[in-house]
Design an enzyme around this catalytic site. Structure first.
Site, short mmCIF file in Angstrom:
data_model
loop_
_atom_site.label_atom_id
_atom_site.label_comp_id
_atom_site.label_asym_id
_atom_site.label_seq_id
_atom_site.Cartn_x
_atom_site.Cartn_y
_atom_site.Cartn_z
N PRO A 115 1.35 -49.51 -40.26
CA PRO A 115 2.80 -49.66 -40.48
C PRO A 115 3.39 -48.50 -41.28
O PRO A 115 2.87 -48.11 -42.33
CB PRO A 115 2.89 -50.98 -41.24
CG PRO A 115 1.72 -51.76 -40.74
CD PRO A 115 0.63 -50.75 -40.54
N CYS A 116 4.49 -47.95 -40.75
CA CYS A 116 5.09 -46.76 -41.36
C CYS A 116 6.13 -47.09 -42.42
O CYS A 116 6.57 -46.21 -43.15
CB CYS A 116 5.72 -45.87 -40.29
SG CYS A 116 7.13 -46.64 -39.43
N GLN A 117 6.53 -48.37 -42.53
CA GLN A 117 7.61 -48.71 -43.47
C GLN A 117 7.32 -48.28 -44.91
O GLN A 117 8.24 -47.85 -45.62
CB GLN A 117 7.90 -50.21 -43.42
CG GLN A 117 8.52 -50.69 -42.12
CD GLN A 117 7.47 -51.12 -41.12
OE1 GLN A 117 6.32 -50.71 -41.21
NE2 GLN A 117 7.86 -51.95 -40.16
N PHE B 222 6.14 -45.67 -45.94
CA PHE B 222 6.25 -44.22 -46.11
C PHE B 222 7.51 -43.64 -45.48
O PHE B 222 7.77 -42.45 -45.58
CB PHE B 222 5.02 -43.54 -45.49
CG PHE B 222 3.72 -44.17 -45.92
CD1 PHE B 222 3.21 -43.92 -47.19
CD2 PHE B 222 3.04 -45.04 -45.09
CE1 PHE B 222 2.04 -44.53 -47.60
CE2 PHE B 222 1.86 -45.65 -45.49
CZ PHE B 222 1.36 -45.39 -46.75
N SER B 223 8.30 -44.48 -44.80
CA SER B 223 9.49 -44.01 -44.10
C SER B 223 10.58 -43.61 -45.09
O SER B 223 10.74 -44.21 -46.15
CB SER B 223 10.01 -45.10 -43.17
OG SER B 223 11.22 -44.70 -42.57
#
Length: 343
Positions: free
Chosen positions: A88-90, A92-93
């Protein structure tokens, strides 16, 4: 062949390899679709039921709907030679709180744990470019951990628009192997929004979501404050901006929209969003409208995934040939020593 014809004929599961690819945090299967089109069997794990349903409806592999954790027992581990995924990129977004390692959604400990226990011949994962910014120290720890397992680990920022996808979408692609790996070559032609949805972007029937006067005013204020030179509409002669679940599913100031000849603007449809992400037209999304948009926005563009899969396939072949050569040499040496002791 046109872009639409290309994705509709190229991105079809066509299993030719006996090995199994494990896809962690698989979403609706964008990454797996690219690997299946390249000939690999896949098996996915995803915690969102509608995304897992989409995967199971369209791919030959099976996606298990479950929440992963460190120590999770995966199916058929003896058959898995390649592990892929998009933790999941959230965390680091740029759009978000950016809690990184402190975010409960951080999937890297799970991904690393899977690599430790399965020991695949090749692995690949993708994440947002911002992981190389304020979270670079954490990314370096991830690389150190994976390299400590004996892998050569390489990464590169790739923009999907350079690989046939009609969208500017930069992501960090990281590959681990024990041979050599070549990232796919950039392509000169940039596919445009018109190439992807030129047949539908001027549609104005009653099923479309037209912007309300309030939304139009809200967007004008946003664009004035952000000093936009041109409205952030989709233009037929250019690639799209990055598609995200936020600017697809939500009626935000940054929403993906088209402007019609009569001056009205509307949000793009799920099918148009899917085309801009390089999903073929036969690919069916499950769940309500919001969940479908979220699946599309979170996905790895299948066309980019396909080109990465071909590169992984070449690396895997090199590893296989190397192992066969080592086995052959050992077999010859064992035979020589046997003859020596017999004499």
């Amino acid at each position: 062949m046109s872009y639409v014809e290309d994705i509709n004929t190229l991105l079809i599961p066509n299993i030719s390899e006996s090995i199994l690819v494990l896809d962690l945090f698989a979403g609706c299967g964008g990454l797996s679709l690219g690997f299946e089109a390249a000939g690999f069997k896949t098996m996915g794990y995803e915690c969102v039921d509608s995304a897992a349903d989409t995967y199971n409806k369209n791919l030959t592999g099976t996606c298990t709907c479950d929440t992963l954790s460190v120590g999770y027992e995966y199916h058929d581990t003896d058959c898995i030679d390649i592990v892929i995924g998009g933790p999941p990129c959230q965390p680091f977004s740029r759009i978000g709180i950016q809690k990184g390692i402190d975010d409960a959604r951080d999937g890297f400990p799970i991904f690393i744990d899977a690599i430790k226990r399965i020991r695949p011949k090749v692995f690949l994962f993708e994440n947002v470019q911002n992981i190389l910014g304020r979270h670079k120290w954490y990314f370096d720890l991830i690389l150190k951990e994976l390299r400590g397992l004996g892998y050569i680990v390489e990464y590169r920022v790739l923009n999907a628009v350079d690989y046939g996808v009609p969208q500017n979408r930069e992501r960090v692609i990281t590959v681990g192997h024990k041979s050599s790996f070549s990232f796919p070559k950039r392509e000169a032609y940039k596919v445009t929004v018109g190439d992807a949805i030129g047949d539908t972007m001027q549609n104005s029937d009653d099923t479309n979501h037209f912007l309300t006067p309030e939304q139009e005013r809200y967007i004008q204020v946003y664009e004035a404050k952000s000093h936009c030179i041109n409205p952030r509409d989709l233009y037929a002669d250019k690639p799209a901006r990055t598609l995200t679940c936020r600017n697809l599913a939500g009626a935000t100031s940054d929403m993906q929209r088209v402007k019609l000849p009569d001056g009205r603007r509307r949000r793009i449809t799920q099918r148009e969003a899917a085309r801009l992400q390089s999903f073929p037209d036969w690919f069916v999304f499950c769940g309500n409208e919001t969940r479908q948009f979220t699946q599309i926005g979170n996905a790895v563009p299948p066309l980019l995934a396909y080109k990465l899969a071909l590169a992984v396939k070449e690396t895997y072949s090199l590893i296989e040939r190397s192992e066969e050569e080592i086995f052959s040499i050992n077999h010859i040496h064992n035979g020589l020593f046997s003859d020596f002791y017999e004499n």
